[in-house]
Write a protein that holds these residues in place. Sequence first.
Motif: not given
Length: 275
Positions: A18-41
Amino acid sequence: YGIVFPVLHADPTWSLFDEVLVREARLLQEMGSEREFEIFAGTADRREGAKVLARMRRDVTNDRLAGLILTPGCFALADQKPFSDPALPKSFVFRHPDVGVGSTVTGDGDSIIDRSLQYLAEQGCRRIAVIRAEGAYSALGERHFNKAKLQFRPQWVQVIGRGDTVVLSTLIPLLMDYPAAERPDGLFVLDDNLIDHVATAVVATGLRIGTDIKMVAHCNWPSRTPTALPIRRIGYHVGHMLARCLDAIDIQRRGGTPAPNQRVPAMFEDEIDPT
């Protein structure tokens, strides 16, 4: 894209995956990807679950999400309105009983088992004990040991609940309570949440990891936690799994049909691209 987890971050069963999945999503977003993420935990949390689900329903009803990525413990939500809407793209991490709904992205269980046992066999190990987490890798059995030309002892395949790690302090000494020529000379840990507990228990017996007993352990890549012990680590790249989930959702949004079941291969640490 919504990523859905059954428990809160502070819950004891929140996993390293779970921790790594959230981190990878945040990293992708910070790298300027057009994709944004909402975490529902916390969808299954007794106190906060209703609030989390209400927020999800609002976002889905108002068409704020490209799709949902559902992790284990959340699959049943796909059968509840409004999440059951066929127009809402969905991707399931690890497995879902109905592969006709959305797309499943999972790790290749046979590859992590086969490669780990083969590695231990190549290290000269012949007596392998396995520690796996409850509900995972239940298919592990004699056929995998036969493939690696290893003896299979079902009593040496032990299943541990993620919340029951204290039992490892007595289970590991019990597994090792044989004469040197008869005790396990290889140990395969199939859950990274158990590694530290298992390693601590092995060291407490006086056995030297890497010398008296070879050890292979599951890991979610990319890991930020190096191991100080000579433990060979193998696992799935969570970033690759996330990418396949996102691609499956995008295909559904375009009206297409993604592959119903995609498997990510297991890789050893030195096979991971450092970039």
